[in-house]
Design a protein around this motif. Structure first.
Motif, PDB file in Angstrom:
ATOM      1  N   PRO A 226     -15.309   6.945  22.604  1.00 25.68           N
ATOM      2  CA  PRO A 226     -15.036   6.095  21.450  1.00 25.68           C
ATOM      3  C   PRO A 226     -15.212   6.851  20.132  1.00 25.68           C
ATOM      4  O   PRO A 226     -15.918   7.850  20.073  1.00 25.68           O
ATOM      5  CB  PRO A 226     -16.070   4.969  21.577  1.00 25.68           C
ATOM      6  N   GLY A 227     -14.544   6.364  19.109  1.00 18.78           N
ATOM      7  CA  GLY A 227     -14.661   6.994  17.797  1.00 18.78           C
ATOM      8  C   GLY A 227     -13.467   6.636  16.940  1.00 18.78           C
ATOM      9  O   GLY A 227     -12.430   6.206  17.463  1.00 18.78           O
TER      10      GLY A 227
ATOM     11  N   LEU B  46     -11.413  23.396  19.289  1.00 22.38           N
ATOM     12  CA  LEU B  46     -10.617  23.756  18.119  1.00 22.38           C
ATOM     13  C   LEU B  46     -11.169  23.109  16.854  1.00 22.38           C
ATOM     14  O   LEU B  46     -11.744  22.014  16.901  1.00 22.38           O
ATOM     15  CB  LEU B  46      -9.164  23.311  18.331  1.00 22.38           C
ATOM     16  N   THR B  47     -10.945  23.764  15.748  1.00 20.87           N
ATOM     17  CA  THR B  47     -11.303  23.181  14.457  1.00 20.87           C
ATOM     18  C   THR B  47     -10.289  22.091  14.102  1.00 20.87           C
ATOM     19  O   THR B  47      -9.184  22.050  14.664  1.00 20.87           O
ATOM     20  CB  THR B  47     -11.275  24.250  13.355  1.00 20.87           C
ATOM     21  N   ALA B  48     -10.655  21.236  13.144  1.00 21.77           N
ATOM     22  CA  ALA B  48      -9.719  20.192  12.702  1.00 21.77           C
ATOM     23  C   ALA B  48      -8.430  20.831  12.189  1.00 21.77           C
ATOM     24  O   ALA B  48      -7.329  20.293  12.381  1.00 21.77           O
ATOM     25  CB  ALA B  48     -10.377  19.327  11.634  1.00 21.77           C
TER      26      ALA B  48
ATOM     27  N   LYS C 257      -1.806  11.724  11.421  1.00 19.13           N
ATOM     28  CA  LYS C 257      -2.200  13.125  11.625  1.00 19.13           C
ATOM     29  C   LYS C 257      -3.637  13.379  11.191  1.00 19.13           C
ATOM     30  O   LYS C 257      -4.416  13.989  11.918  1.00 19.13           O
ATOM     31  CB  LYS C 257      -1.269  14.054  10.824  1.00 19.13           C
ATOM     32  N   THR C 258      -3.979  12.903  10.004  1.00 22.47           N
ATOM     33  CA  THR C 258      -5.310  13.156   9.469  1.00 22.47           C
ATOM     34  C   THR C 258      -6.365  12.505  10.354  1.00 22.47           C
ATOM     35  O   THR C 258      -7.388  13.119  10.680  1.00 22.47           O
ATOM     36  CB  THR C 258      -5.407  12.587   8.035  1.00 22.47           C
ATOM     37  N   GLN C 259      -6.082  11.263  10.756  1.00 25.76           N
ATOM     38  CA  GLN C 259      -7.042  10.543  11.588  1.00 25.76           C
ATOM     39  C   GLN C 259      -7.202  11.232  12.950  1.00 25.76           C
ATOM     40  O   GLN C 259      -8.310  11.407  13.459  1.00 25.76           O
ATOM     41  CB  GLN C 259      -6.554   9.103  11.779  1.00 25.76           C
TER      42      GLN C 259
ATOM     43  N   GLY D  68      -9.080  14.512  12.699  1.00 24.04           N
ATOM     44  CA  GLY D  68     -10.501  14.250  12.493  1.00 24.04           C
ATOM     45  C   GLY D  68     -11.191  13.879  13.801  1.00 24.04           C
ATOM     46  O   GLY D  68     -12.269  14.397  14.121  1.00 24.04           O
ATOM     47  N   TYR D  69     -10.545  13.016  14.573  1.00 26.64           N
ATOM     48  CA  TYR D  69     -11.124  12.588  15.855  1.00 26.64           C
ATOM     49  C   TYR D  69     -11.196  13.756  16.835  1.00 26.64           C
ATOM     50  O   TYR D  69     -12.250  14.040  17.426  1.00 26.64           O
ATOM     51  CB  TYR D  69     -10.282  11.453  16.440  1.00 26.64           C
ATOM     52  N   LEU D  70     -10.065  14.449  17.001  1.00 26.85           N
ATOM     53  CA  LEU D  70     -10.030  15.556  17.965  1.00 26.85           C
ATOM     54  C   LEU D  70     -10.945  16.700  17.542  1.00 26.85           C
ATOM     55  O   LEU D  70     -11.579  17.345  18.375  1.00 26.85           O
ATOM     56  CB  LEU D  70      -8.587  16.050  18.131  1.00 26.85           C
TER      57      LEU D  70
END
Lengths: 381, 149
Positions: B61-62, B86-88, B110-112, B115-117
Motif C-alpha cells: 500500500p501507498g 531505482l531512483t525516482a 507519472k509523478t505519482q 514517487g511510489y515506485l
C-alpha cells in the motif's frame, strides 16, 4: 553502497550466509540439497525463471530446470502449423515446414546458453531490468539443422552480409518488436536452427517448435519461436538493435551514461565461472570437494583457479574432460583447510583466448554480461 | 583487512541476534538462502510448489499504488516492479519509455507513479526475493505442440 560505508550488498549476503550457516548448520549450496527441485521465478508474466546454482552441477542442464527468459507472453505455435520463411537477398525464397526442416541433414551442438542480463543484480549502481542473479545460464545439447544448409538451398546473393531474425513473440501496444540480426559470417560458421533440446522436442518455453542457436554468443541472438530469416546488406534496425543489447566500446565508470554511438552490439559472452557445490561449514583436517562450471564466448576454458582467502592466493582446479566447443567445463577442487575462521572462497576462469575473469567487471548501463568473481563464505571450525 | 573481517563478523553477530529475537535461529520459519537471497520454508516437495507463471507478489500500500496497479500490472507482474532498485529519476525514465510505447499514463500519473515506485523499489531495496516454483512440466511445454514427437 546500500548497507553503510563498510559493507556492500554482496558482502551483506555473504555474511548472511555465514550467519545462516552458524544458526542452521547449513548454507544454500549444500543445505538446500534436501529441498525439492525448483526454479526461481523473477516474473510470472512475462515468464522469467532462473535455475538455482545447486541445480547446475551436471554437464547437461535438464530441460525442466533450464532458465526461461521471455519479453512478452508468446503465442503458442502448433508445430503442424509452424513454418520458416527465408527471404531477402537470396535467389530462391523458401517457406519450410517443420518436416521440411527435419528432412535436412541433422546436426548436434552442445553449448552454453546465457541470458545477456545474467548477473544484472550485482551491478552497482543498480540498473533497470530483470534482476538475474546467477542462474540465467545452462548447458544443453541442441539438435537441428545448420543455418548454412538452409541458406545454401535459398542461394545467397553476393551482397548478403547480415541475417535478420524474427520470432513469434508479438509485443503489446506500440512496444517495438523483438527483431534482431547477426553477421552472416557467424551464422554461416556454426549457428543452427534447433528443434530439439537434450533429445526432446524443443519445449515451448525455450522457443519451440524451433529457435536459433548461436554458440558462444549471448542469448539475445538465440531467437525463440523462429519464424523468418531474411538476408540483408545491412544490420536490422529498431529498438532491440539500436538501443538495447549494446555494450560500451570503452568503459566509462559506474553510473556514467553512455551515448548509443559509443556502444556496440553484444556478441560473444565474457569468460565466467561459478561455484555450485561448497559446504557452509567444515572442520580443520577435513577434506571437501568444491565444484562448479566455467564457460566463455571462446570455444574452451583454459584454466579455473580457486582461492580460499578472497583472491590473495590461487590454486588450480581440475577441469572435467567432458567438453564440446562453447560448452561449459565442470571443475572441481579438493580443499582441506588448515586455518580456522570464515573463509571467502572465490573462483575465476581464463578462456582459450587468454581472457581472464575480473574481480569486478566494468559497469554498463543495461547490466549486461556480469562476470565478476563468484564468492561464497565457508566457516572452518 | 583485519578491520574488514571484524566488521563482517560483527554483521554475523547482528544477524544472529536479530534471528534469535525473532524466534531463535533453528526454529525461525524463514531461512535466508545466502547467495541467492531466497526465502523458503523447508521442507519442500515439488508437488507443493506453485507452477511457473503463478503470480506470488503484490504491490504494497501507498500513495500511487492504485495508479501503478492500473497502469503497469497488465503487462508487468508486480514482482518485476518490486525487484528493481531505482531512483525516482530512473523510474521516471522507465515510465516515459512505457508512455512512448503506448501505456495509458498521463503526465499527472507519472509523478505519482515515480514517487511510489521510487519508494517501494528504491536503490536500497532489499525486500525482493524470487518465488520458488516447480520445474517446467513436459505437459505444459508440449500441450500445444502436437506433432513434434
Amino acid at each position: 553502497m546500500r548497507f553503510g560505508a563498510r559493507i556492500n550488498r554482496r558482502e551483506f549476503f555473504d555474511v548472511l550466509a555465514a550467519a545462516a550457516a552458524m544458526c542452521a548448520g547449513s548454507s544454500t549450496l549444500d543445505g538446500a540439497q534436501s529441498e525439492a527441485r525448483h526454479l526461481l521465478q523473477l516474473s510470472g508474466y512475462p515468464l522469467d525463471l532462473e535455475t538455482p546454482l545447486k541445480a547446475l552441477t551436471s554437464y547437461l542442464t535438464p530441460n525442466d530446470l533450464f532458465f526461461v527468459r521471455t519479453h512478452w507472453t508468446p503465442t503458442r505455435v502448433d508445430s503442424a502449423m509452424w513454418s520458416l520463411t527465408v527471404d531477402g537477398e537470396v535467389s530462391r525464397p523458401l517457406k519450410l515446414s517443420l518436416a521440411d526442416v527435419k528432412a535436412l541433414p541433422r546436426t548436434d551442438v552442445t553449448c552454453v546458453l546465457q541470458c545477456s542480463g545474467n548477473g544484472r543484480n550485482w551491478f552497482d549502481p543498480p540498473v533497470p531490468g530483470v534482476q538475474w542473479r546467477y542462474g540465467a545460464v545452462g548447458n544443453a545439447r541442441w539438435s537441428g539443422v545448420r543455418v548454412r544448409d538452409v541458406l545454401s538451398r535459398a542461394g545467397l546473393k553476393n551482397v548478403a552480409q547480415h541475417l535478420h531474425t524474427f520470432g513469434g513473440n508479438a509485443p503489446p501496444g506500440r512496444v517495438p518488436p523483438f527483431n534482431r540480426s547477426l553477421e552472416l559470417e557467424k551464422a554461416l560458421a556454426d549457428a543452427i536452427i534447433a528443434y530439439e533440446m537434450n533429445g526432446d522436442p524443443l519445449p515451448h518455453e525455450h522457443g519451440g517448435p524451433a529457435r536459433l542457436v548461436v554458440p558462444g554468443w549471448a542469448g539475445d541472438h538465440w531467437m525463440k519461436w523462429l519464424s523468418r530469416l531474411s538476408i540483408s546488406r545491412e544490420p536490422q534496425v529498431g529498438f532491440y538493435m539500436e538501443t538495447a543489447y549494446k555494450y560500451p566500446i570503452r568503459p566509462r565508470g559506474p553510473g556514467v551514461a553512455v551515448a548509443s554511438g559509443d556502444m556496440r552490439p553484444i556478441t560473444e559472452m565474457f569468460v565466467k565461472s561459478n561455484i555450485t557445490s561448497a559446504p557452509s561449514r567444515i572442520r580443520v583436517g577435513e577434506r571437501t570437494s568444491l565444484r562448479g562450471f566455467a564457460f566463455s564466448g571462446a570455444p574452451d576454458i583454459a584454466r579455473v583457479e580457486v582461492s580460499d582467502n578472497d583472491g590473495v592466493t590461487w590454486r588450480q582446479a581440475r577441469l572435467n574432460d567432458q567438453h564440446h566447443p562453447y560448452a561449459w567445463r565442470l571443475w572441481s577442487y579438493e580443499w582441506a583447510p588448515t586455518v580456522r575462521g570464515i573463509h571467502q572462497i572465490a573462483v575465476r576462469a581464463r578462456d582459450s583466448r587468454g581472457r581472464e575473469q575480473p574481480k569486478i567487471p566494468d559497469w554498463n548501463p543495461s547490466g549486461y554480461l556480469y562476470n565478476g568473481w563468484h564468492t561464497v563464505m565457508v566457516e572452518v571450525a | 583487512m583485519i578491520g574488514s573481517r571484524v566488521f563482517r563478523l560483527a554483521w554475523v553477530l547482528i544477524v544472529c541476534v536479530v534471528a534469535s529475537i525473532e524466534g531463535g535461529c533453528r526454529s525461525a520459519a524463514v531461512i535466508e538462502s545466502p547467495d541467492l537471497n531466497v526465502r523458503s520454508t523447508p521442507p519442500l516437495s515439488t508437488e507443493s510448489l506453485p507452477q511457473p507463471g503463478t503470480v506470488t507478489a503484490s504491490l504494497p500500500p501507498g500513495a500511487g499504488m492504485e495508479t501503478v496497479r492500473s497502469r503497469c500490472v497488465a503487462c508487468h507482474e508486480p514482482a518485476m516492479l518490486r525487484q528493481q532498485r531505482l531512483t525516482a529519476q530512473q523510474w521516471m525514465v522507465e515510465i516515459e519509455k512505457m508512455q512512448g510505447w503506448g501505456a495509458a499514463v498521463s503526465n499527472e500519473d507519472k509523478t505519482q507513479m515515480a514517487g511510489y515506485l521510487g519508494t517501494i523499489a528504491a536503490p536500497d531495496n532489499t525486500r525482493f526475493t524470487p518465488a520458488i516454483v516447480a520445474p517446467l512440466s513436459a505437459e505444459r511445454s508440449t500441450r500445444n505442440a502436437a506433432g513434434q514427437r
